[in-house]
Structures are given as structure tokens and as C-alpha cells.
Design a protein around this motif. Sequence first.
Motif, PDB file in Angstrom:
ATOM      1  N   ILE A  32       0.837  -1.209   0.000  1.00 26.48           N
ATOM      2  CA  ILE A  32       0.000   0.000   0.000  1.00 26.48           C
ATOM      3  C   ILE A  32       0.867   1.252   0.000  1.00 26.48           C
ATOM      4  CG2 ILE A  32      -1.697   1.318   1.330  1.00 26.48           C
ATOM      5  CD1 ILE A  32      -2.781  -1.387   2.348  1.00 26.48           C
ATOM      6  N   VAL A  33       1.914   1.253   0.850  1.00 23.85           N
ATOM      7  CA  VAL A  33       2.798   2.422   0.959  1.00 23.85           C
ATOM      8  C   VAL A  33       3.435   2.749  -0.388  1.00 23.85           C
ATOM      9  CG1 VAL A  33       4.942   3.287   1.996  1.00 23.85           C
ATOM     10  CG2 VAL A  33       3.262   2.107   3.412  1.00 23.85           C
ATOM     11  N   ASP A  34       3.844   1.730  -1.121  1.00 29.78           N
ATOM     12  CA  ASP A  34       4.495   1.942  -2.417  1.00 29.78           C
ATOM     13  C   ASP A  34       3.607   2.688  -3.408  1.00 29.78           C
ATOM     14  OD1 ASP A  34       6.898   0.826  -1.747  1.00 29.78           O
ATOM     15  OD2 ASP A  34       6.423  -1.167  -2.516  1.00 29.78           O
ATOM     16  N   LYS A  35       2.291   2.587  -3.224  1.00 27.17           N
ATOM     17  CA  LYS A  35       1.352   3.210  -4.166  1.00 27.17           C
ATOM     18  C   LYS A  35       0.776   4.537  -3.658  1.00 27.17           C
ATOM     19  CE  LYS A  35       0.011  -1.387  -5.804  1.00 27.17           C
ATOM     20  NZ  LYS A  35      -1.042  -2.415  -5.841  1.00 27.17           N
ATOM     21  N   MET A  36       1.156   4.934  -2.437  1.00 29.83           N
ATOM     22  CA  MET A  36       0.603   6.158  -1.847  1.00 29.83           C
ATOM     23  C   MET A  36       1.244   7.406  -2.448  1.00 29.83           C
ATOM     24  SD  MET A  36       0.312   5.572   2.250  1.00 29.83           S
ATOM     25  CE  MET A  36      -1.274   5.185   2.981  1.00 29.83           C
ATOM     26  N   ASN A  37       0.456   8.479  -2.540  1.00 29.87           N
ATOM     27  CA  ASN A  37       1.049   9.762  -2.867  1.00 29.87           C
ATOM     28  C   ASN A  37       1.495  10.442  -1.570  1.00 29.87           C
ATOM     29  OD1 ASN A  37      -1.193  11.131  -1.658  1.00 29.87           O
ATOM     30  ND2 ASN A  37      -2.337  10.943  -3.582  1.00 29.87           N
ATOM     31  N   ARG A  38       2.174  11.576  -1.686  1.00 34.45           N
ATOM     32  CA  ARG A  38       2.762  12.232  -0.511  1.00 34.45           C
ATOM     33  C   ARG A  38       1.683  12.665   0.490  1.00 34.45           C
ATOM     34  NH1 ARG A  38       7.758  14.416   0.875  1.00 34.45           N
ATOM     35  NH2 ARG A  38       7.604  14.893   3.092  1.00 34.45           N
ATOM     36  N   GLU A  39       0.569  13.161   0.004  1.00 33.57           N
ATOM     37  CA  GLU A  39      -0.496  13.627   0.900  1.00 33.57           C
ATOM     38  C   GLU A  39      -1.058  12.468   1.728  1.00 33.57           C
ATOM     39  OE1 GLU A  39      -4.798  15.977   0.691  1.00 33.57           O
ATOM     40  OE2 GLU A  39      -3.627  15.647  -1.126  1.00 33.57           O
ATOM     41  N   GLU A  40      -1.297  11.339   1.086  1.00 33.86           N
ATOM     42  CA  GLU A  40      -1.805  10.160   1.801  1.00 33.86           C
ATOM     43  C   GLU A  40      -0.779   9.687   2.833  1.00 33.86           C
ATOM     44  OE1 GLU A  40      -4.577   7.940  -1.554  1.00 33.86           O
ATOM     45  OE2 GLU A  40      -2.384   7.769  -1.671  1.00 33.86           O
ATOM     46  N   TYR A  41       0.490   9.663   2.414  1.00 32.21           N
ATOM     47  CA  TYR A  41       1.559   9.203   3.303  1.00 32.21           C
ATOM     48  C   TYR A  41       1.624  10.055   4.565  1.00 32.21           C
ATOM     49  CZ  TYR A  41       6.326   7.907   4.702  1.00 32.21           C
ATOM     50  OH  TYR A  41       7.420   7.477   5.400  1.00 32.21           O
ATOM     51  N   ASP A  42       1.626  11.388   4.391  1.00 35.23           N
ATOM     52  CA  ASP A  42       1.750  12.300   5.531  1.00 35.23           C
ATOM     53  C   ASP A  42       0.553  12.227   6.468  1.00 35.23           C
ATOM     54  OD1 ASP A  42       4.180  13.130   4.605  1.00 35.23           O
ATOM     55  OD2 ASP A  42       3.447  14.973   3.680  1.00 35.23           O
ATOM     56  N   SER A  43      -0.607  11.863   5.929  1.00 40.84           N
ATOM     57  CA  SER A  43      -1.806  11.820   6.771  1.00 40.84           C
ATOM     58  C   SER A  43      -1.813  10.602   7.696  1.00 40.84           C
ATOM     59  CB  SER A  43      -3.073  11.805   5.897  1.00 40.84           C
ATOM     60  OG  SER A  43      -3.203  10.559   5.225  1.00 40.84           O
ATOM     61  N   VAL A  44      -1.064   9.571   7.329  1.00 36.64           N
ATOM     62  CA  VAL A  44      -1.048   8.334   8.118  1.00 36.64           C
ATOM     63  C   VAL A  44       0.146   8.284   9.069  1.00 36.64           C
ATOM     64  CG1 VAL A  44      -0.858   5.815   8.009  1.00 36.64           C
ATOM     65  CG2 VAL A  44      -2.293   7.040   6.366  1.00 36.64           C
ATOM     66  N   PHE A  45       1.338   8.586   8.543  1.00 36.31           N
ATOM     67  CA  PHE A  45       2.549   8.389   9.332  1.00 36.31           C
ATOM     68  C   PHE A  45       2.871   9.641  10.141  1.00 36.31           C
ATOM     69  CE2 PHE A  45       2.978   5.342   5.807  1.00 36.31           C
ATOM     70  CZ  PHE A  45       2.890   4.201   6.577  1.00 36.31           C
ATOM     71  N   THR A  46       2.216   9.735  11.271  1.00 34.10           N
ATOM     72  CA  THR A  46       2.347  10.865  12.182  1.00 34.10           C
ATOM     73  C   THR A  46       3.168  10.456  13.408  1.00 34.10           C
ATOM     74  OG1 THR A  46       0.336  10.206  13.336  1.00 34.10           O
ATOM     75  CG2 THR A  46       0.082  11.697  11.455  1.00 34.10           C
ATOM     76  N   THR A  47       3.469  11.445  14.246  1.00 34.44           N
ATOM     77  CA  THR A  47       4.186  11.165  15.493  1.00 34.44           C
ATOM     78  C   THR A  47       3.425  10.162  16.345  1.00 34.44           C
ATOM     79  OG1 THR A  47       5.079  13.408  15.475  1.00 34.44           O
ATOM     80  CG2 THR A  47       5.182  12.222  17.565  1.00 34.44           C
ATOM     81  N   GLU A  48       2.097  10.275  16.340  1.00 35.36           N
ATOM     82  CA  GLU A  48       1.274   9.364  17.140  1.00 35.36           C
ATOM     83  C   GLU A  48       1.473   7.912  16.713  1.00 35.36           C
ATOM     84  OE1 GLU A  48      -0.061  13.339  17.647  1.00 35.36           O
ATOM     85  OE2 GLU A  48       0.162  12.190  15.791  1.00 35.36           O
ATOM     86  N   LEU A  49       1.605   7.680  15.409  1.00 33.13           N
ATOM     87  CA  LEU A  49       1.788   6.321  14.937  1.00 33.13           C
ATOM     88  C   LEU A  49       3.120   5.747  15.420  1.00 33.13           C
ATOM     89  CD1 LEU A  49       0.755   4.613  11.771  1.00 33.13           C
ATOM     90  CD2 LEU A  49       3.201   4.627  12.211  1.00 33.13           C
ATOM     91  N   PHE A  50       4.173   6.565  15.377  1.00 32.99           N
ATOM     92  CA  PHE A  50       5.474   6.085  15.852  1.00 32.99           C
ATOM     93  C   PHE A  50       5.448   5.833  17.351  1.00 32.99           C
ATOM     94  CE2 PHE A  50       6.619   8.059  11.825  1.00 32.99           C
ATOM     95  CZ  PHE A  50       7.414   7.073  11.276  1.00 32.99           C
ATOM     96  N   ASP A  51       4.700   6.654  18.088  1.00 31.06           N
ATOM     97  CA  ASP A  51       4.537   6.417  19.526  1.00 31.06           C
ATOM     98  C   ASP A  51       3.855   5.074  19.778  1.00 31.06           C
ATOM     99  OD1 ASP A  51       5.740   8.787  20.177  1.00 31.06           O
ATOM    100  OD2 ASP A  51       3.864   9.906  20.407  1.00 31.06           O
ATOM    101  N   LYS A  52       2.886   4.743  18.939  1.00 26.23           N
ATOM    102  CA  LYS A  52       2.183   3.457  19.089  1.00 26.23           C
ATOM    103  C   LYS A  52       3.120   2.285  18.804  1.00 26.23           C
ATOM    104  CE  LYS A  52      -2.440   5.210  17.959  1.00 26.23           C
ATOM    105  NZ  LYS A  52      -3.528   5.222  16.953  1.00 26.23           N
ATOM    106  N   ILE A  53       3.981   2.439  17.801  1.00 21.45           N
ATOM    107  CA  ILE A  53       4.958   1.386  17.501  1.00 21.45           C
ATOM    108  C   ILE A  53       5.865   1.168  18.709  1.00 21.45           C
ATOM    109  CG2 ILE A  53       6.959   0.758  16.074  1.00 21.45           C
ATOM    110  CD1 ILE A  53       5.618   2.267  13.770  1.00 21.45           C
TER     111      ILE A  53
END
Length: 230
Positions: A32-53
Motif C-alpha cells: 500500500i505504501v508503495d502506491k501512496m502519494n505524498r499527501e496520503e503518506y503524511d496523513s497516516v505516518f504521524t508522530t502518534e503512529l510512531f509512539d504506538k509502535i
Amino acid sequence: MAATERLTELFSELKYCDEDEQKQKICAMNEIVDKMNREEYDSVFTTELFDKIHQMIEEKKLSMGKAILLLKCIGYWKVLKNMIVEEEQKKEGKNEKLLNDLCECLLSLNYEFTDIPEEITEICVSCLLKVALRKEENEETKKEAEMALLALSNIFCYETADELYLNEIREIIKYHQERCNLTRLAYQSAWKFLVQRFYSVLSLEEVIVNELYFAREAIKELNELINEVD
């Protein structure tokens, strides 16, 4: 389903899966990531997501190996390779420190995977051996050498010509045997990098056994470990 929604859904399911299912979901996220545009990518991969990881690692719901694979799929893998090539190809203003850091990061993320292009592997080996060859015997230099050699020890398959690494890694090991200028982890990593080449370069046998005294060094390491064990 929109790419962002599907990817968020897969991520939320990770902590409820066993390791095999996690790997399948992470691979699906990668596609999915390989097919995302920059806007889609930035909307998902936020600081909150890295905190969850980070939280999932702390709670042992995600192993470090799977976390590394997940971080690769988030995009660091592709971006790092491009950054290394761009920095290496600069004719003026090359930032050696940045290039070294990028190479260390790429090889460390490689973990159990072996899909680094050969030309990038050669750049990384050349850069990091220069770091490890520095002779200044201070704590900062020791730490830099340790990180460089630790990153190099993650290279499992590397069959390019001996001269690109053999003389340098041999010098590093011999210099340490005479001066004890490396940390223990750095020294072990240097040996690991060299011994892993032994399977594809049989001419290393004489160097490893007779010149660098592998058996003697292994016995020394074992004796030191025995003294640290109750």
C-alpha cells in the motif's frame, strides 16, 4: 477502501496477531505504501503512529525484528537508499558525517534481509571502513568505530572483490590486537564481518587462521566471558 483507511486498519490489527500474521500484514502494508502519494503518506505516518509502535515494542506485542520490517515499509528503506546515492554522487559539499550516518542506518535496518543493491553496499562498506580505520584513541572515535563495525556486521552476502575490504578489515583487527583501541562490541563485529566473507572467499582461510589468529582470539573471548558468568 481508500489506501489510508486500509493501511490504518492493518496497523491496528497488528497487536492482536501472532508473528506470522504480523509479517503478512506488514507486507500488505508495504504494498500500500508503495502506491501512496505524498499527501496520503503524511496523513497516516504521524508522530502518534510512531509512539504506538514504540508502545507495542515496550508491551512486547511487536518484536524488534517485526518493528524494523515495519519501519522499512513505512518508507525509510526506499528514502535511505536514494539519499545515500545522492550524497555519494555530490561533486562538491559532500557531507561525510551524514553519509556515514545514512549508511549505518541502512545496514542496521537491513537486519535479517539481504536485498541491498550491490552498488549501495559498496558505498556503505567503503564509507564505514574509513570510520573504523581512524586511529585517534578517544571515547568519541571508539564509539564511532563501534557503530560503523556493528552496522557492517549486518551484511550477510557480499561477494565483491576482496581488495575492497580485506586489507582494511585486516588492518583494523591487527591494530586492535596490538593496541586494544576498540570496544569489545566493535572488535567482535569486525571479526563477524570478516568471517561471514569466508563462505564466499575461501582464500581468507590463511589470513583468518594464521595471520589474525582466530582460534587464539576466540579462546581469549571465551575466557573473558567465563569470568563474567556466575
